[in-house]
Design a protein around this motif. Sequence first.
Motif, short mmCIF file in Angstrom:
data_model
loop_
_atom_site.label_atom_id
_atom_site.label_comp_id
_atom_site.label_asym_id
_atom_site.label_seq_id
_atom_site.Cartn_x
_atom_site.Cartn_y
_atom_site.Cartn_z
N ALA A 135 -4.63 -2.35 6.56
CA ALA A 135 -4.80 -3.71 7.08
C ALA A 135 -3.45 -4.41 7.23
CB ALA A 135 -5.72 -4.51 6.16
N PHE A 136 -2.54 -4.15 6.29
CA PHE A 136 -1.22 -4.78 6.28
C PHE A 136 -0.38 -4.32 7.50
CE2 PHE A 136 1.83 -6.36 2.70
CZ PHE A 136 2.33 -7.31 3.57
N HIS A 149 -6.20 -14.46 8.03
CA HIS A 149 -7.53 -14.66 8.60
C HIS A 149 -7.77 -13.67 9.74
CE1 HIS A 149 -9.00 -18.21 6.47
NE2 HIS A 149 -7.77 -18.68 6.50
N ASN A 150 -6.80 -13.50 10.60
CA ASN A 150 -6.93 -12.57 11.73
C ASN A 150 -7.09 -11.14 11.23
OD1 ASN A 150 -6.78 -11.77 14.56
ND2 ASN A 150 -4.74 -11.02 14.08
N THR A 151 -6.33 -10.79 10.19
CA THR A 151 -6.40 -9.43 9.65
C THR A 151 -7.75 -9.15 9.03
OG1 THR A 151 -4.02 -9.51 9.21
CG2 THR A 151 -5.29 -7.81 8.07
N VAL A 152 -8.25 -10.08 8.20
CA VAL A 152 -9.55 -9.90 7.57
C VAL A 152 -10.65 -9.84 8.63
CG1 VAL A 152 -11.24 -10.96 6.03
CG2 VAL A 152 -8.82 -10.95 5.40
N SER A 153 -10.52 -10.62 9.67
CA SER A 153 -11.50 -10.59 10.76
C SER A 153 -11.57 -9.21 11.39
CB SER A 153 -11.15 -11.64 11.81
OG SER A 153 -12.03 -11.57 12.92
N LYS A 154 -10.42 -8.56 11.56
CA LYS A 154 -10.40 -7.21 12.13
C LYS A 154 -11.11 -6.21 11.21
CE LYS A 154 -6.19 -7.51 14.94
NZ LYS A 154 -4.84 -6.95 15.16
N VAL A 155 -10.88 -6.35 9.91
CA VAL A 155 -11.54 -5.45 8.95
C VAL A 155 -13.05 -5.66 9.00
CG1 VAL A 155 -11.75 -4.85 6.52
CG2 VAL A 155 -9.50 -5.35 7.47
N ILE A 156 -13.49 -6.91 9.02
CA ILE A 156 -14.92 -7.21 9.08
C ILE A 156 -15.53 -6.63 10.34
CG2 ILE A 156 -16.60 -9.07 9.30
CD1 ILE A 156 -14.78 -10.76 7.51
N ALA A 157 -14.84 -6.81 11.49
CA ALA A 157 -15.36 -6.31 12.76
C ALA A 157 -15.48 -4.78 12.73
CB ALA A 157 -14.46 -6.74 13.90
N TYR A 158 -14.50 -4.12 12.14
CA TYR A 158 -14.54 -2.65 12.07
C TYR A 158 -15.70 -2.19 11.20
CZ TYR A 158 -13.24 2.11 10.82
OH TYR A 158 -13.26 3.46 10.59
#
Length: 434
Positions: free
Chosen positions: A36-37, A49-58
């Motif tokens: 994620a980093f 926030h943008n990074t966590v959003s990508k993880v959630i979407a995946y």
Amino acid sequence: MPFKELLPSSIVEQALDELKIKYYQRLFDPIVTLWAFLPQVLDTDKSCHNTVSKVIAYLAGLKVEIPSLRDASRTTDTSAYCQARLRLPETLLEKLFRETGGKLEQKVTTEYLWCGRKVKVIDGSTVSMPDTIDNQKTYPQSPTQKAGCGFPIAKLGVIFSLTTGAAIAICIDVLNTHDIKLARNLYQFLNPLDILLGDRAFCAYADLAAIKKLDCDAVFRKHQARTTSMRKGKILGACDKLVTWCKPKICPKGLIQDEFDTLPSTITVREIYYYIVIPGFRTERVSLITTLLDAKTYSTLEIVGLYGQRWDVELDLRHLKTTLGMDILRCKTPSMVRKEIYVYLLAYNLLRGLMWSAGTTYRTPPLRLSLQGTRHHFNNFIPELLAAASTKRQRIYRTLLKVIAHKPVSVDALSGLSSDIAPEEVKHGFVNAA
């Protein structure tokens, strides 16, 4: 992500085992946090926030329930990810960054070597960070600025590979640290028979002796404090000679007395000089100092041409600081600042790995490819790579390499306003750089 050649999950797991890092099985374990980093520093939007959003979407695409989603108010909460980044050890990120640079070096074949040898280039730079109490204490702002009017600044010393452009090693210190002190902490990362390329800041007696002791060689620009006398030395050519340097009478600043005592009383170096002639400007004389004493194996023109490529390190630092955005860091503690730097270098090396694979696959010089373009293609291809099956993923990966290699950057765009000198332009000690 398409980094399996340089950084497969097995390498991360092996590093965790070697460093004896224990962790619980949770959503943001060290491996997920690292993956994620990396996209976080490569994205233009570097927010958590943008990074966590990508993880959630995946994970949503995999139909995996995320514990925090059970509470709607915590859907975009970044605390778990931020705490996971805090738990990531600095040693792990530093180790992975250096291993990726080393693995990329192993891919270099004989055709890419300079006179059969690998060349590393060294330089220094700075990065700023948020103005917190901890950051100011560890990396104070410039003393010329009033308190409260500046930002904490860290000084970096970096060694890059001249062939691949990858970062090999880094040293992080306070702003008023001299480049040569940073360099002395980096010599340990040189391999036997490496050639170190640098500007005049690194051209010191003790450093030339230390590099030779490591069975390496150096090509530096002559320090302005040393005078040039053409009456002394053994003449090798019209603008080439061997000279003997004597050990300083007193121990220089930044050198321990015990280290000074072990230095040889004299060293023989080779001095090459030439002139840069640009119409409308004052003619500039350039003197190079090198430990490559064999004029038959390493000709004058070859060495002058090699020093002309020193400008590549400026481009590498510009890519890190401007293209990827490392010039202004976001973390608020010194430990996280160092982690952020290591992740930037890791991401940069992985992009260089993609460029190397694309260039060697489609017969385009890897250093002529655009790092910014590679980052754009990488970010755009990631969703398709993650969603594809293994067979389709290989086809998408080959397409990614093809589009990366599609449009090389012109030499003029790469060099900018540099004073790069091609070997064939040197004649009788004069260079026309018009």
